[in-house]
Design a protein around this motif. Structure first.
Motif: not given
Ligand SMILES: Cc1cc2nc3c(=O)[nH]c(=O)nc-3n(C[C@H](O)[C@H](O)[C@H](O)COP(=O)(O)O)c2cc1C
Ligand code: SF4
Ligand code: FES
Lengths: 792, 429, 168
Positions: A391-401
């Motif tokens: 929710a906070e930074a979806p494309l940062f999350n995408h990098r984690i994924r």
């Protein structure tokens, strides 16, 4: 691109350098040789099912799909031989027999890959005489419109959900000619990245619902910009109608601008659909002043004079400059320069925080200075502390994924709420806000082999396992999310996280609020730092103190006090008792209208220009996408005028790049390196002893003024509700689905409650929904009672 | 209806053919026991299979020994063997009886093949309708496990070969080998684009070999009797035995395991000739996907791989579908296309769009609402499918169409011009 | 918590299916698990599909994709017995069409329908590998009847009707 090309092939007589393992289509794309395709997409797995890219490969008696054919030395490919053309025409005919040929009424008309390719490869004629297939539409929610009869079964949308979004929401059901793309259960697509299927769909089957029938691609001009919503700063394009006079200068949609180092090919739904807020009826059109309790529209000149008059005699220690990290670097810089004239020392931008005791130990700016977004993907293990990156930074999350998908990275978690992740989870520990910092401090004891911490067995075990994993990994990362930073013990949490990172050899990154928290630190939007990390003579008051004043003077820059702040109620009551409130904003909002004296209308993000500095310290500038509307003005223009009014020496530049350049030069020459500032040894943290604490969790679609006014995104939200574990509820005699009364220090509200087994004991969580944001502290203690109980 | 035979059907001559004791009484499990106790090198087995001339009995006739030799030799990843017991090709009914009547021989065959390619896990994928065969296979596996033939430490050698029966859920395309892998992974049976071939990246991305039930059940006998016994079973180099399933317009449809190379006329005699004393019109010699051959060609043919290939068709699965003079070829082709329309997996464009198009064109023809031009377009559509699809289903659709029109175009044109069949004077319906 | 759809016995069977595959490949058991549940209820309701997907910790859409692809799965409650007549080439050559008409007459329903008493559903099927025994009938997706004549059909239907009693 090609590092050391070792393979040479020939396409249409042209010799082409390729990387080993590359497909013919990728090599051709790099050399500008066009091969038609529908199912192939460079960011998705290759299925080779549309067969549109069939080409003639020497040594093969059949045409081969260029997307699935791997280059080999000496390969000879023809894309325009008789064999290839005949194959491409055959496929085109098959695709068109069941496709409606009514491009003029299709929303994709003019930018449809099928339409484009059919111009180049179609017969123009077919002897297909039978009825065309029609397919029932799906309701995918308020964001995505469907016209499934147009679907050509390329399966890009399905693969996107599976491979990129990590939420398989769409599937292919049925078989043969009855194959359909479907969610099956008629629910909306909920992935934070789902809007990307609109761009991926090569035809008009999946289109943007808010954009539907609003315009045609050839009527748009495309303008490059940077997302104003999160600390990643995705690159995007505004598509602006400038032909049709009735809709002149109107953003009709937002699409990603591919950029490998930031957002790759994607943007989040917040970035894509927030533009709807630009046209909101609350847009401020004219400067306004309150005269004997009534708002009056005034000219800019009168408004600026009035501002000056109001501030003329205020005492510096009673003046508070509060700015939202949604502002640009240039605005912040000028904001500081302007208020420096009044010797203001009380600056702050940390709207959603409440514990600042470690501020002196902070580096030049939070985020991370030694990590790129791309490097996140290579981490072997990651520890997420207190936050929900989706929710906070979806494309940062995408990098984690991506890290989990491509490098089998393990992602561990210490959180206060059980957020749903879209990747395989490692060790997880969900504890109440009371226990949160205490648990983390216990883990640090584990890492330091000190005395055994006083933690429950399960927390100890997962803590040890996580520490071992971080330590054993060559590349590991600790991520501090936004809720950790809203925590009442966030200073200790930051200190522990720093220490833990050092002990385990991990990098540390802080997810920050808004698009420009880094810019705010750099320009000194803080009580204890001047611009570029310089130390002030006197340290001012931080934002919580600011809100505790009475009869103070507040300058609010893009702040909606009750909606943007850690404790909306506290902020609002401060304004109620203020001496003077001057607000800069793009929108009228009830709290500003009630409490401000002067409101200056700022141009919206598209009408503005400036720079955001993202979480990894990348400076990203954007220019004005369209002229400012109504009588609003870009903030950097207004602030320069205010400075100039105070001092004729103040230079006025008409070109923002000059200003940006000045700031950048000063940044490079003046900024000290904070690498050596000592961090206080974290103390062992005790659990908070509140009986009941609540986590007031903001929906990402409530995060700033623009997105709060974007109608389609708001429609995706449910009603707010209080979630609580049944065992906790029992202590307050609360039943499931009951309406409950929630009392915080200052405020009482009522909400329906819902039992949820994943909420830790001793706390509750409010999931903020479609109704207006509830003015409770982000994390704080509350008391609960059932409504009936109140009545008796 | 089914006759005992020399290889896969060898237990059928005995009562309780599927019992472990029956199989053991004819030397069952001795071959694998020898191999394992003597630690016969895998290469020796693969060479023997190569020398036997055995080719895949699942339809594509790929040399089986050669296929095994494609498996990587390294021992660092797990390798899989998959037995294709999906038996979906119309006209084919042979594997079902290996599974239900001679399950232990199949298990021994699986063990031999798994040993030869270094696979430690074997999946036997049976079509979902095979209830009795599945029960029999499960029972047989249980017995074999109890004996220590299957599982860990088989024949006390320290070697592990696990075998599992898996049941499908109704789909013809799952018989395509990579579709079967997808199905084993719990997905829709979408054939994979090749390369990579399963030997490199198969089930769960690991090296995998897929063989037909009949192919694998032949192995114990081939190894026991020796490659040259098998290869020269009928005449020199004829290539062993094949189960033929003769169906359609014959007196006594039958399933028989016979030497490859026997004349078609002999095969026809064994099933009592054409029914009702009618004349032979045509034969689909290898399952519905193979090209149809007219009577005059078939009556001179020997049932082996080379002869049928030379005649322009193939032995396929050995399903011999016999058509007598009463057949209307438009109607028969429509029946075939109805099947393919229903079974296309739908992922690739030419097959998904083209197959129903062909079917509906034929329906219009049958309804007397068509033209000579539409008949001509049939071949064009088939040609546009052939060679452009992900899997060989495209050919399975195209070949019947093109061969029917090659040999019987007059019937199609007559139908288009008159609105009824040339054969029965079929009226417009 | 007990699952109202998956009984302990079904879970046992499903877990047996799962045990055939590597531990990290739960999805592989999906086809057979759905079959286990269908065998119990005769068809797959939304709740049943969701329950299977949830039990295997799979996204539900994976289960729907599979259910909608393979033809043995049913999304509608059928009659007590499902009679499927093979209508592919070998059976077609042996008058399967006539057999279908005969069934329709005897049961008083059309292909795809269920008798009002709920006892029989009549369908056609693609080739079931009984080609040398054409025309063939598949009962309840498991029992083969080959070389079916009018008399044999009577016996089959009669057998199903009478055998029902002890089951009830
Ligand atoms: C559409 C299609 C359906 C197939 N169905 C079957 C089948 O039902 N059984 C089978 O053994 N092979 C079938 N095959 C062939 C398999 O793909 C594969 O070639 C075979 O199982 C390999 O075994 P073999 O080499 O022993 O013949 C089919 C192929 C295609 C293209
Ligand atoms: S040819 Fe037909 S069956 Fe084969 S992959 Fe393509 S659509 Fe599926
Ligand atoms: S782009 Fe290659 S098959 Fe679709």
């Amino acid at each position: 691109m090609t590092d050391n090309p070792t393979i040479q092939i020939e396409i249409n007589g042209q010799s082409v350098q390729c990387q080993p393992g590359e497909s013919v289509i990728a090599a051709a794309d790099r050399h500008g040789i066009s091969i038609p395709r529908f199912c192939y997409h460079p960011k998705l797995s290759v299925v080779a099912s549309c067969r549109m890219c069939l080409v003639d490969v020497e040594q093969s008696n059949k045409p081969l799909p260029a997307c699935k054919t791997i280059v080999s030395d000496g390969m000879v490919v023809r894309t325009k031989s008789e064999l290839a053309i005949e194959a491409q025409r055959a496929i085109m005919e098959f695709l068109l027999i069941n496709h409606p040929l009514d491009c003029p009424i299709c929303d994709q008309g003019g930018e449809c890959e099928l339409q484009d390719v059919s111009m180049g490869y179609g017969f123009g004629e077919t002897d297909y005489q039978q009825a065309k297939r029609t397919v029932a539409d799906e309701n995918l929610g308020p964001l995505i419109a469907t016209d499934m009869t147009r679907c050509i079964h390329c399966s890009r949308c399905v693969r996107f959900g599976d491979e990129v979004a990590g939420m398989p929401e769409l599937g292919m059901t049925g078989r043969g000619e009855n194959t359909r793309i479907s969610t099956y259960l008629k629910h909306s697509m909920e992935s934070e990245l789902s809007g990307n299927v609109i761009d991926l769909c090569p035809v008009g089957a999946l289109t943007s619902k808010p954009h539907r029938y609003h315009g045609r691609s050839w009527e748009y001009t495309q303008h490059h910009s940077i997302s104003p919503h999160d600390c990643v700063g995705s690159h995007l394009y505004y598509h602006i109608v400038d032909k049709k006079s009735s809709e002149k200068n109107r953003v009709t949609r937002v699409v990603p601008r591919a950029n490998e180092t930031i957002n790759q090919n994607w943007i989040s739904n917040r970035d894509r659909f927030s533009y709807q807020g630009l046209e909101h009826h609350q847009r401020l059109k004219q400067p306004m002043m309150k005269k004997s309790g009534k708002w009056e529209e005034v000219t800019w000149q009168n408004a600026l004079y009035a501002v000056q008059a109001k501030l003329e005699h205020v005492s510096p220690d009673n003046l508070y400059g509060i700015i939202n990290p949604t502002a640009t670097l240039e605005e912040m810089y000028l904001f500081r320069q302007w208020l420096d004239h009044y010797q203001c020392v009380n600056f702050d931008h940390r709207l959603k925080e409440c514990d600042f005791s470690d501020q002196a130990e902070m580096p030049l700016y939070p985020g991370s200075l030694d990590l790129s977004l791309e490097a996140v993907e290579t981490m072997e293990s990651i520890l997420m502390i207190g936050g929900n990156t989706r929710a906070e930074a979806p494309l940062f999350n995408h990098r984690i994924r991506q890290a989990t998908q491509q490098h089998q990275s393990r992602v561990h978690e210490l959180n206060m709420l059980d957020f749903e992740s879209n990747y395989p989870q490692g060790h997880r520990c969900i504890v109440s806000p009371q226990q949160f910092a205490h648990t983390l401090s216990g883990w640090l004891m584990l890492a330091s082999d000190e005395v055994a911490p006083n933690l429950p067995d399960s927390s100890s075990k997962s803590g040890q396992a996580i520490i071992d994993d971080l330590t054993a990994s060559n590349q590991s990362l600790i991520v501090l999310g936004l809720s950790a930073q809203s925590h009442p013990q966030s200073s200790q949490i930051r200190r522990i996280a720093k220490r833990l990172a050092k002990k385990t050899g991990s990098k540390l990154i802080l997810i920050t609020d808004g698009p420009n928290t880094a810019g705010a630190w750099i320009t000194g939007m803080l009580p204890h730092r001047k611009p570029f990390g310089q130390t002030p003579e006197t340290v001012g008051q931080h934002i919580t103190h600011a809100w505790q004043q009475r009869s103070a003077n507040y300058i609010l820059y893009q702040v909606e006090p009750d909606l943007d702040c850690f404790d909306g109620h506290l902020a609002r009551s401060a304004l109620e008792h203020a001496n003077c409130v001057i607000a800069f904003h793009s929108y009228r909002s009830p709290s500003l209208e009630q409490h401000a004296d002067i409101i200056l209308p700022l141009s919206s993000h598209v009408e503005n220009a400036g720079t955001f500095i993202n979480i990894c310290g990348q400076w990203q500038s954007f220019s004005q996408a369209m002229p400012h509307r109504y009588n609003s003005r870009p903030g950097w223009v207004v602030l320069q005028k205010l400075c100039h009014l105070l001092s004729n020496n103040h230079p006025i530049v008409s070109d923002i790049t000059t200003l940006s350049q000045t700031i950048n030069n000063q940044f490079n020459t003046m900024s000290p390196s904070f690498t050596r500032i000592p961090t206080k040894e974290p103390e062992s943290v005790k659990p908070l002893n509140h009986k009941l604490m609540n986590h007031n969790y903001w929906s990402p679609f409530k995060s700033d003024a623009l997105v709060r006014r974007a109608s389609a995104l708001q429609q995706t939200l449910n009603q707010s509700k209080l979630l609580i574990h049944p065992d906790t509820a029992k202590q307050y005699a609360i039943r499931n689905k009951q309406v409950v009364t929630i009392k915080s220090q200052y405020k009482t509200i009522q909400l329906p409650c819902e039992f949820n087994l994943s909420i830790p004991i001793g706390c509750s969580a409010i999931h903020q929904g479609c109704d207006s944001v509830l003015p409770l502290p982000a994390i704080g203690h509350i008391t609960l009672s059932s409504v009936e109980g109140d009545q008796t | 209806m089914i006759e005992p035979g020399p290889v896969c059907y060898r237990t059928l001559a005995y009562p309780n053919s599927h019992h472990l004791s029956t199989y053991q009484a004819i030397g069952g499990y001795e071959v694998i026991k020898d191999i394992i106790t003597n630690q016969t090198p895998a290469d020796t087995i693969i060479e023997a299979i190569k020398a036997s001339g055995l080719v895949g009995r699942g339809g594509a006739a790929f040399p089986s020994g050669l296929k095994m030799s494609f498996m990587p030799k390294s021992a660092d990843t797990i390798k899989y063997l998959v037995c294709n017991s999906d038996e979906g090709e119309p006209g084919t009914s042979k594997d079902r009886f290996i599974l239900s009547e001679n399950p232990h021989q199949l298990i021994e065959g699986l063990l031999i093949a798994a040993y030869a390619i270094g696979a430690s896990v074997v999946y036997n994928y049976l079509r979902g309708e095979f209830d009795v065969p599945y029960q029999r296979m499960e029972k047989a596996l249980e017995e074999a496990r109890e004996q220590g033939y299957v599982g860990q430490n088989i024949f006390n050698s320290g070697l592990t070969i696990d075998i599992y029966n898996v049941s499908g859920a109704g789909s013809y395309i799952v018989g395509e080998e990579t579709a079967m892998l997808e199905s084993l992974e719990g997905k829709r049976a979408y054939p994979r684009a090749k390369p990579p071939f399963p030997a490199m990246s198969g089930l769960y991305g690991c090296p995998t070999t897929i063989n037909n039930t009949e192919t694998l059940a032949s192995l114990p006998v081939i190894i026991q009797q020796g490659p040259s016994w098998y290869k020269n079973y009928h005449s020199e180099n004829s290539g062993g035995t094949k189960i033929f399933c003769v169906s359609g317009h014959v007196m006594r449809p039958k399933i028989m395991e016979l030497p490859l190379g026997i004349p078609f006329t002999e095969l026809l005699d064994k099933v009592g000739g054409i029914r009702d004393g009618n004349r032979l019109k045509a034969v689909i010699p290898g399952g519905s996907s193979m090209k149809i051959l007219p009577a005059e060609v078939m009556l001179n043919i020997h049932m082996d791989y080379a002869s049928l290939k030379a005649a322009g068709s193939a032995i396929g699965t050995g399903a011999v579908i016999v058509l007598d003079e009463t057949c209307c070829m438009v109607e028969i082709l429509t029946c075939l296309m109805n099947f393919y329309k229903h079974e296309s997996c739908g992922q690739c464009t030419p097959c998904r769009e083209g197959t129903p198009w062909i079917y509906r064109t034929l329906i219009e023809l049958l309804n007397g609402k068509s033209s000579v031009a539409a008949v001509e377009s049939l071949c064009r559509i088939a040609g546009n499918i052939e060679g452009k699809t992900i899997c060989a289903f495209g050919e399975a659709v195209a070949w019947p169409v093109t061969s029917f029109l090659q040999h019987f175009s007059d019937e199609f044109i007559y139908f288009a011009e008159h609105g009824h069949s040339m054969v029965k004077g079929r009226k417009k319906s | 918590m007990s699952n109202p759809i998956l009984t302990a016995a079904m879970i046992n069977k499903i877990d047996h299916c799962s045990s055939k595959f590597p531990v990290d490949q739960k999805r592989s058991a999906l086809l057979m698990a759905l079959r286990v549940v269908q065998d119990e209820y005769g068809w797959l309701s939304e709740q049943a599909i969701d329950a299977v997907a949830d039990h295997l910790s799979l996204p539900r859409i994976y289960a729907y994709e599979v259910v909608e692809f393979y033809s043995l799965y049913r999304r509608k409650k059928p009659g007590k017995h499902v009679i499927k007549v093979c209508n592919s080439i070998s059976c077609y050559l042996c008058a399967s069409q006539d057999l279908i008409h005969l069934c329709e007459k005897k049961l008083g329903i059309k292909l795809g329908e269920t008798t009002p008493c709920g006892r029989f559903t009549l369908e056609e099927t693609e080739c079931i590998a009984a080609c040398a025994g054409a025309p063939a009938i598949l009962v309840n997706d498991a029992v083969y009847h080959e070389e079916v004549t009018a008399t044999k059909l009577d016996q089959i239907l009669h057998g199903l009707t009478t055998n029902e009693v002890p089951n009830d």
